[in-house]
Design a protein around this motif. Structure first.
Motif, PDB file in Angstrom:
ATOM      1  N   GLY A 108       0.843  -1.213   0.000  1.00 16.24           N
ATOM      2  CA  GLY A 108       0.000   0.000   0.000  1.00 16.24           C
ATOM      3  C   GLY A 108       0.867   1.248   0.000  1.00 16.24           C
ATOM      4  N   VAL A 109       1.890   1.253   0.855  1.00 13.72           N
ATOM      5  CA  VAL A 109       2.720   2.473   0.980  1.00 13.72           C
ATOM      6  C   VAL A 109       3.455   2.739  -0.336  1.00 13.72           C
ATOM      7  N   TRP A 159      -4.443  -4.490   0.553  1.00 11.71           N
ATOM      8  CA  TRP A 159      -3.531  -3.399   0.160  1.00 11.71           C
ATOM      9  C   TRP A 159      -4.249  -2.287  -0.612  1.00 11.71           C
ATOM     10  N   ALA A 160      -5.308  -2.677  -1.362  1.00  9.94           N
ATOM     11  CA  ALA A 160      -5.908  -1.679  -2.274  1.00  9.94           C
ATOM     12  C   ALA A 160      -6.439  -0.439  -1.542  1.00  9.94           C
ATOM     13  N   PRO A 161      -7.339  -0.623  -0.568  1.00  6.69           N
ATOM     14  CA  PRO A 161      -7.845   0.602   0.072  1.00  6.69           C
ATOM     15  C   PRO A 161      -6.724   1.425   0.700  1.00  6.69           C
ATOM     16  N   GLU A 178      -5.813   5.423   0.167  1.00  5.00           N
ATOM     17  CA  GLU A 178      -5.765   6.362   1.302  1.00  5.00           C
ATOM     18  C   GLU A 178      -4.413   7.079   1.333  1.00  5.00           C
ATOM     19  N   LEU A 179      -3.339   6.296   1.171  1.00  5.20           N
ATOM     20  CA  LEU A 179      -1.999   6.906   1.259  1.00  5.20           C
ATOM     21  C   LEU A 179      -1.768   7.854   0.090  1.00  5.20           C
TER      22      LEU A 179
END
Lengths: 547, 570, 342, 285
Positions: free
Chosen positions: B87-88, B144-146, B150-151
């Protein structure tokens, strides 16, 4: 500080509610149980039977042997009830006589009509046998095309049919004619793709399917003009309930009258002492076994397979997993209760003998890690695959793993999706996997032969000298007795170095509400939910009641 | 810092988490029996030797429960870690570099969100075969998607920050900015994300195992529920000791993450910490007992000042002691007079305005002094009296009037609302009055139906003034009414204010940090410095005579327009 | 969980912008369909095993080929893919292998049950979540807020199917108030009031389960959003206007606090269709989630693809619904204002 | 270099030619979305040019274009005669070294998590000057702080931005801009968020730096009084176009364009008492 105490209180209160609900529940017996307004009189208007899975449109082609009891409500066979009884009784057929080792003449009962009023004739029988043999294969095809293989079917007149086999077929009447449901020619002759045929089935049987909502509901109406007498129940409503807990909760709540699913061991005591509930034990012809991959070393060595069979304490499996509800698998494959099984087959548990054989094959533990290694040094480590949706089999696998460890063989259990496990026989990607055999595989003698050749238990391409010789001899036998004892010798040979190590023969317990209907009878391999339970007592096709 | 609740919840969450981690680590050593060993007959009810009885093949449920902590936590936490990593990276790359990388990543996220998560899990688990690694990968793939989205939005916001653009202006490259500025700024936001991911991870592991797709050879709470359900624990009393405990353990471990997540979230988003009180601002206990007199109406001509403030003090209770923002301030305003209050940022002028309108929010508190308005002490009014007073007798033109209008209502609706709050007239009549007010402040009625975001800054300021005059108040407090406006618009607004003030004979308190602006409108001026009024004097035609050194310095700093000699460039 | 790249407070609805949105959706649908098509086929195992069980192994190659031809599995993968895409346009999704009936027919039969179970649950959990969330924010810091907050966080931490199990154990098995499974009474379809009462009785427990499982997130979002709006200038202005506490709280603060909650609820519509698998399993409810789970096990490719399509369209529809109706709540989204990031 | 006399025309240090910019990302040429329309201007070495205009006239956009924070639709920006678009990235970075910027919001333009030393030294790190010599970098930082009258530097060097006042922060920003010895500093309304008293101090500081180091400024503001005090020449921007330009005195005393006159009128409004020595004939109020 004030709101801190408030928070703690609220958390305590929540858990208190759960505990209160818990102890409050155990004593309270179900208050209202819906009584259906049936009287003791034999005539019953409607029966509600829960079935575990949706069986498709009951057209023989989209359901496997688990659903024979539903298909046979609508269709009949020449002989009844099934190949799993010593000598099946003529049903659609009047009589059958073998005029020479290769030919049979079968006379049909006159005056039988299909549900849509068309007359039942020899043409229908001829069409059905040829359709199974030459058309799209289904689960009955091998009874016509392989063991035995029927070359010619002639309808000499409207009431007689003449069968000619490729090789001696003394047991035709006992097995094939008692296994194949007969289809109406006037409907099926123009069905090119049976798998996509979704119309409601038309048969000669005691019931007619009037409504089918997939995964939800079947509804049958009685066939008043049934040639064996009109059924005692006018309408059968069969909801599909997949979840075992839901099924037995419905039975307990009186929302269904019987479940076409055996009572799991842990519920027996609860159901035994429920009012209006009766639990009957039947000897099912099914078994749970370990299938070994005979193509992979060291499973291809007969002695190793024998050692494996000796190393498993089957009684402990029955006591632990089935809570004693079943018999240890010490009578080998196929099922001992089938009339076609050699009575003195013996697959004992003898750990020392197993160790002795392993040492004889000099599979010893060289590096002292408790696991034996083969001559070439590879450790005896295998994977045991099992369907992840069958908790009892997974538990069985865990026990087998412990037991084999005692003789120096290590297993790792892999729970896989059932679709994958069923495909293993064809994909060959396994060492050992747990499977079960339905009556069709475990009690039908011809099926035992087919499975030796089709890959389940052996493969005809793979040389197996003694078995191949016996198979040739089996083909030549012309009388039932000769064929039977050749079969027995094949079974004895097989069980000495089994590629299917039988673990146990589970007992089946059926529970039903006595206030709804109590004429349930047992037919070997079918349990108590089948068409013979609904027929007048004289037409019960040899069904028998077990207490 | 956190509010008491958040601190308490965060602490409880942490305590549970520590307990669960201990359970997971020490599991194998403190467990009474080996959970894999068949030590008793199956389906035993709880007894002293087997605290929670035995399961369907005779293993001790209590030992199984303890051993399962390890797997459930492991799967939850590890999958959350992987998901956060994905995600990051995705969020940072999409947020910072934008362009095609962003489009692809974001469309990938969209596609992922259309795929239902559980079936995706089933198919992948089937393909890779159940096992812990599969579970962890599959769960990470879903979570990981949401987080990426958000990030990404957080990175986009961070990227617009001044210091990032400053670094870009100096010539910094993408990697430098990512490492030096974006990452440190985004990291505090990642932690609550990770906690929420762990929360989802544990729940998903349980669902997977419950559907039979977990690894049955491994002890986990989800598998216990799978066996309990498939061996119909419902129908017997076994559900009490076989179904309840695993569920409670799952809930506890997820709860620990949720509580921690909440506490961390609050630390990152300050707005969640504000506590909000309606009505009169809290008065400290030791305030002077007001004399309970009937609130009488002061006759307009009386020589007494309309508002007289005596020794007003306001304190803010902060972590390191009470700060006196307004320190015994006294002044008075006569009817029709404009009192200018000048003070630099942090001099307490806005606090004083809030105190006058009794809109002080905790931790601000009135700690002394009286505010006599037409004879009544504002501090002693109860909520109902205050309600009647606000925007009726005293009106406020707030600071940053740009977003003082509710974005979802039309200008006319907010005006009508202000009128009907004090005048019992029919809505249609109020609408006419509203349009009249709009004309008064120079807005053509056809704009009445507009929404605040459709108006320019100046126009919105005019609407706020119209609202303030809705019920012809006698005193108007204007707190920095022209800050942030364009210089030309600023002039127009001041023109409007002075014109309205004289025409409607309003008493006005005009607060600003800009001396030149105040001098151009005020009759009298007060200079505030660190909460005190250090200088008061009258103003005639824009000139005043400061006698406090600070105000003299202010006057000296006033910009002048005079020519100087420079040789022009060609 | 929302679809668009950037859920902004305002979005211009100029035609160019709309065109981009639509093309994005189409792209997403195509990619999703392709994945829906390939994923099940990657899984080992064969639909035949499900139909014929053990007998499938005793078929020889030629017999097996004949069955594949009939089921249409003998067509090349590309051809199957082409037919599948074409089918999605004409809504002819082929026939289910297991049931032998058209996929669209089965979906039309099963969808109402899922909607019947999920619809009321979403509405209930949204309403309760908003009311309680607003209340908690209003009573910020007091006891009411603390206990509500703790309770809701505990609720949100419970696995949904476990809640279902507890409800069954307590209310269905022991107290017998509600049936614990199935969607429809077995006494056939007499229709009429008795039938609907029965269906309603069977809905109570599943709907309660889903409501309890989803109310936590709505509550927390409303509470946080409400706290946020309470700090805004226009709320202080409303107070300065001399409005009543109720007016300030509900007409000004809550009205704006609802915007993010509304988006969250409309978008959760799409996800719940598939998320209810575990709850449908516990309650033996014939919903779409359960159908999907069984189709995966049976490798019933046409039915599987049909259900995936339904879910993908469900999620996209939820997003389009959110996109279209959001401006009604928030005027800033109506006009052409372009504000990039919320 | 002598204080008051600005000599040698020579080649301008910064030149802007036909700069166009629209805010619609897709480069729509619609008139109403144009922020800058054919802007032409230049700045000579050590010259202070004031860019005057209200909010929304495009002042900040122009500054961002020059500093490369945004790209113009068309037109070119020449620094010391070389077009920023035509050079390689490495060359552009080298050129960037000599153009620095001071932002409007002191609270936002300094990174919260870094000390004053790290903030002021950042340009050195970015341009890899004395990369491994921390002591040398520290000396340069101390010099820069001294230049902006934040003495003794030891008092400020280890403090964080939130520990400084608005004025002090802008000085730190100025020190950061100075450390690379720039030839041009873009100052985007550096004083608008400061209190009145601090504004003059900052302007005078910037004037001293110009005289001492020959730095050219582009001073962007809406405050005519400050512009008049600091700038040599003024450009008046209205709706994206330069509507008037000339020597500071001429523009202030004889505004020709109506927008300039409106700006003057608004500014005069706040200083009725402090008339300039020769009163300006204003058109009728």
């Amino acid at each position: 500080m004030k709101n801190h105490t408030r928070i703690v209180l609220s958390a305590l209160f929540l858990s208190f509610v759960f505990i209160l609900a818990g102890c409050f529940s155990s004593e309270l017996e179900k208050s209202e149980s819906q009584k259906s307004e049936s009287e003791s009189k034999k005539e019953v208007s409607t029966l509600r039977i829960a079935i575990p899975k949706d069986a498709g449109p009951l057209n023989i082609y989209t359901s496997n042997s688990d659903f024979d009891y539903l298909v046979e409500l609508v269709f009949d066979k020449l002989f009844a009830p099934s190949p799993y009884v010593a000598d099946p009784e003529p049903w659609l057929a009047e009589s059958a006589s073998q005029i020479d080792p290769l030919t049979w003449v079968v006379k049909l009962k006159p005056g039988i009509t299909w549900h849509d009023g068309q007359p039942f004739t020899a043409e229908d029988v001829k069409f059905t046998f040829e359709y199974y043999r030459d058309g799209t294969p289904n689960r009955h095809s091998h009874h016509v095309s392989e063991a035995p293989s029927i070359t010619k079917i002639e309808a000499t007149d409207s009431q007689t049919v003449r069968f000619t086999c490729e090789y001696a077929c003394p047991t035709l009447a006992h097995i094939t004619l008692a296994d194949l449901p007969i289809l109406p020619k006037h409907i099926w002759q123009d069905v090119k793709e049976p798998l996509n045929h979704t119309g409601l089935p038309v048969g000669t049987g005691p019931f007619r399917l009037v409504e089918h909502k997939p995964d939800e509901l079947y509804r049958f109406q009685a066939n008043e003009q049934y040639f064996k007498g009109s059924p005692a129940v006018k309408e059968l409503v069969m909801p599909v309930i997949k979840d075992p807990s839901a099924t037995f909760n419905a039975l307990r709540a009186g929302e269904i009258d019987i479940a076409a699913r055996e009572v799991s061991p842990e519920l027996l005591d609860t159901f035994k002492n429920l009012p209006d509930m009766k639990v009957v034990r039947t000897a099912p012809l099914s078994l749970v076994d370990l299938r070994l991959n005979y193509e992979r070393p060291p499973f291809n060595q007969p002695e190793f397979r024998r050692a494996l069979s000796l190393a498993i304490d089957r009684q402990k499996l029955v006591d632990t997993v089935l809570l004693g509800q079943g018999r240890a698998g010490t009578k080998g494959f196929p099922h001992p209760d089938s009339p076609w099984t050699n009575p003195d087959l013996n697959t004992p548990f003898d750990q020392d003998e197993a160790k002795r054989i392993l040492e004889q094959l000099n599979f010893n533990d060289h590096d002292g890690d408790g696991i034996r290694e083969t001559v070439s040094g590879t450790p005896l480590e295998f994977t045991l695959k099992v369907a992840s949706t069958e908790p009892t089999w997974i538990r069985t696998g865990e026990l087998v793993k412990n037991q084999l460890e005692d003789v120096g063989i290590r297993l790792t259990i892999q729970a896989l999706d059932p679709g994958v496990v069923r495909g293993l026989t064809k994909s060959r990607e396994f060492d050992i996997f747990i499977s079960n055999s339905t009556p069709h595989s475990a009690a039908d003698p011809d099926q035992f032969i087919t499975m030796q050749r089709s890959g389940n238990l052996w493969k005809k391409e793979l040389p197996y000298p003694e078995m191949d010789a016996l198979f040739e001899e089996w083909k030549q036998t012309t009388t039932i007795e000769d064929r039977k004892n050749v079969l027995f010798r094949m079974q004895e040979l097989f069980n000495r170095q089994p590629t299917s190590v039988v673990l146990y023969y589970p007992d089946e317990y059926w529970a039903y509400r006595t206030d709804a209907y109590d004429q349930w009878m047992e037919s070997p391999g079918y349990g108590i939910v089948h068409k013979y339970s609904f027929l007048p007592s004289d037409a019960r096709g040899g069904a028998v009641v077990h207490e | 810092m956190n509010t008491p609740i958040a601190r308490y919840l965060g602490f409880t969450g942490f305590a549970i988490l520590v307990f669960m981690l201990l359970l997971a680590i020490l599991g194998p050593f403190i467990v009474p029996y080996d959970p894999n060993e068949l030590i008793a007959p199956a389906f035993q009810p709880p007894s002293w030797s087997y605290l929670l009885g035995t399961n369907d093949i005779g293993q001790d449920i209590f030992s199984e429960l303890i051993m399962s902590a390890r797997v459930s936590l492991l799967v939850g936490v590890v999958s959350a870690l992987i998901a956060t990593l994905f995600g990051v990276i995705a969020g940072l790359v999409a947020g910072y570099f934008g362009g095609w990388a962003e489009t692809i990543l974001m469309r990938l996220v969209d596609v992922k969100l259309t795929l239902p998560f559980l079936p995706l899990m089933i198919v992948v688990a089937v393909f890779l075969g159940p096992g812990l690694i599969t579970q962890i990968l599959v769960i990470a793939l879903v979570i990981w998607a949401p987080m990426a989205r958000e990030l990404r939005s957080q990175v986009l916001t961070a990227r617009r920050r001044g210091f990032v653009e400053a670094a870009e202006a100096i010539g910094a490259g993408g990697r430098y900015i990512l490492r030096r500025h974006l990452l440190p700024n985004v990291t505090p936001l990642i932690i609550p994300q990770f906690v929420r991911a762990a929360n989802t991870g544990i729940l998903m592991e349980t669902s997977l195992s419950f559907l039979g797709l977990g690894d049955p050879t491994v002890k986990s709470w989800g598998m216990m529920l799978f066996y309990a359900n498939s061996r119909s624990a419902f129908l017997t009393d076994a559900w009490l000791w076989w179904l309840l405990p695993p569920g409670i353990c799952i809930t506890l471990s997820v709860l620990s993450f949720s509580l921690l997540g909440y506490a961390l979230e609050e630390r990152v988003r300050p707005r969640l910490r504000t506590s909000w009180r309606f009505g009169a601002s809290e008065r400290s206990a030791n305030k002077v007992r007001p004399l309970k007199r009937e609130p009488q109406e002061q006759d307009p001509e009386s020589p007494e000042p309309l508002l007289s403030v005596q020794q007003l003090s306001v304190e803010y209770v902060t972590a390191n002691g009470a700060i006196r923002a307004v320190d015994s301030v006294s002044f008075s305003v006569r009817r029709g007079e404009v009192l200018g209050i000048v003070g630099e940022s942090g001099s307490g002028k806005t606090t004083m305005a809030a105190a006058l309108m009794q809109l002080l929010k905790p931790p601000g508190r009135l700690t002394g002094g009286r505010m006599l308005f037409a004879g009544n002490d504002l501090a002693s009014l109860d909520a109902a009296e205050l309600k009647r007073l606000r925007n009726n007798r005293i009106a406020l033109i707030p600071q940053a009037a740009m977003n003082a209008l509710n974005p979802v209502y039309t200008v006319q609706k907010q005006l009508v609302e202000a009128i009907l709050a004090h005048q019992k007239i029919r809505r249609s009549e109020a609408r006419i009055r509203a349009n009249h007010l709009l004309q008064l402040v120079g807005i053509t009625p056809d704009r009445a139906r507009a929404y605040p975001h459709e108006l320019s800054g100046g126009m919105r300021q005019r609407v706020v003034i119209a609202i303030a005059l809705a019920n012809n108040p006698s005193l108007v407090i204007a707190d920095e009414p022209t800050t942030g406006l364009d210089v030309i618009v600023q002039a127009e607004i001041l023109e409007l204010l002075t014109d309205l003030q004289s025409r409607l004979e309003l008493a006005m308190i005009f607060i600003s940090h800009d001396l030149s602006v105040v001098l151009s409108v005020a009759d009298r001026i007060a200079i505030m410095l660190e909460g005190k009024i250090v200088d008061q004097s009258s103003v005639n035609s824009g000139v005043f005579h400061p006698n406090h050194p600070y105000s003299q310095r202010l006057q000296a700093a006033l910009p002048r327009l005079k020519s100087k000699h420079t040789i022009p460039f060609s | 969980m929302h679809i668009s790249g950037v859920r902004t407070r305002g979005r211009s609805f100029s035609s160019r912008r709309l065109f981009i949105r639509i093309s994005q959706y189409i792209l997403v649908v195509c990619v999703a369909l392709t994945i829906n098509f390939t994923l099940p086929r990657l899984a080992p195992g064969d639909p035949l095993n499900y139909i014929l069980g053990d007998e499938a192994n005793s078929l020889n190659a030629e017999q097996r080929q004949q069955i594949y031809r009939e089921l249409g599995l003998d067509r090349s993968v590309l051809q199957q893919y082409g037919d599948y895409l074409l089918g999605t346009l004409t809504f002819d999704l082929g026939d289910s292998i297991r049931f032998g009936r058209p996929v669209s027919e089965i979906l039309v039969e099963r969808l109402p049950w899922t909607v019947l179970m999920i619809g009321p649950a979403i509405i209930l959990s949204a309403l309760l979540g908003i009311v309680l969330g607003a209340l908690a924010a209003w009573k910020r810091g007091k006891a009411g807020d603390a206990s509500l907050l703790t309770g809701m966080i505990i609720l949100e931490s419970m696995p949904s199917f476990w809640i279902g199990m507890l409800l069954i154990a307590v209310f269905a098995v022991n107290l017998g108030w509600f049936p614990s499974f199935g969607a429809v009474p077995f006494t056939g379809t007499e229709g009429g009031l008795a039938y609907f009462v029965e269906v309603a009785r069977r809905l109570v427990l599943p709907v309660t389960t889903i409501t309890l499982a989803t109310i936590g997130s709505n509550f927390l979002l409303t509470r946080a959003s409400m706290l946020n709006t309470l700090g805004e200038d226009y709320v202080q202005m409303a107070e300065a206007k001399g409005l009543s506490e109720r007016a300030v709280l509900f007409q000004h603060a809550l009205r704006n606090a609802l915007l993010p909650v509304y988006t969250n609820v409309t978008l959760s519509l799409g996800a719940l269709v598939s998320g209810a698998v575990t709850v449908e399993t516990v309650f033996a409810y014939p919903g779409v989630g359960r159908l999907l789970y069984e189709s995966v096990l049976a490798r019933d490719y046409p039915l599987l693809q049909g259900v995936f399509l339904l879910i993908t369209i469900g999620v996209i529809a939820a997003n389009v619904l959110a996109d279209l109706t959001y401006p009604l709540l928030d005027p800033r989204a109506r006009s052409g204002t372009r504000s990039e990031v919320s | 270099m002598s204080v008051d006399v600005i000599s040698s025309q020579g080649e301008p240090i910064l030149q802007l030619k036909e700069i166009r910019k629209s805010f619609d990302r897709h480069g729509a040429r619609l008139e109403r979305s144009m922020v800058l329309k054919d802007v032409e201007c230049f700045i000579h070495r050590a010259e202070v040019v004031g860019l005057i205009g209200g909010s929304g006239t495009g002042k900040s956009t122009l500054a961002r274009l020059i500093m490369g924070l945004e790209r113009q639709d068309c037109g070119s920006i020449l620094f010391e005669g070389r077009d920023l678009e035509q050079v390689t990235a490495r060359e552009r970075q080298a050129m960037r070294r000599f153009m620095q910027m001071v932002f409007q919001d002191p609270y936002d333009s300094l990174a919260q998590g870094l000390t004053v030393e790290e903030i002021v030294a950042e340009p050195l790190i970015i341009h890899r000057i004395h990369r491994y010599d921390r002591k040398k970098r520290r000396e340069l930082v101390e010099d820069a702080l001294a230049e902006v009258a934040l003495a003794p530097s030891s008092l400020f060097i280890n403090r964080y931005p939130h520990e400084l006042s608005g004025g002090q922060r802008q000085r730190v920003a100025l020190a950061r801009a100075l450390i690379l010895r720039p030839r041009l500093i873009i100052a985007d309304e550096p004083t608008s968020m400061l209190d009145v008293s601090l504004r003059l101090e900052l302007i005078d500081l910037m004037k001293r730096l110009r005289e001492r180091h020959g730095i050219a400024y582009l001073y962007i503001t809406h405050d005519l009084a400050l512009a008049h005090r600091f700038c040599d020449r003024l450009l008046v921007l209205s709706e994206g176009r330069i509507v008037e330009q000339g020597l500071a005195n001429e523009v202030i005393e004889r505004p020709r364009h109506p927008y300039t006159r409106a700006l003057m009128q608004a500014a005069m409004r706040f200083m009725p008492a402090i008339q300039s020595s020769n009163p300006v004939e204003l058109t009728a109020k």
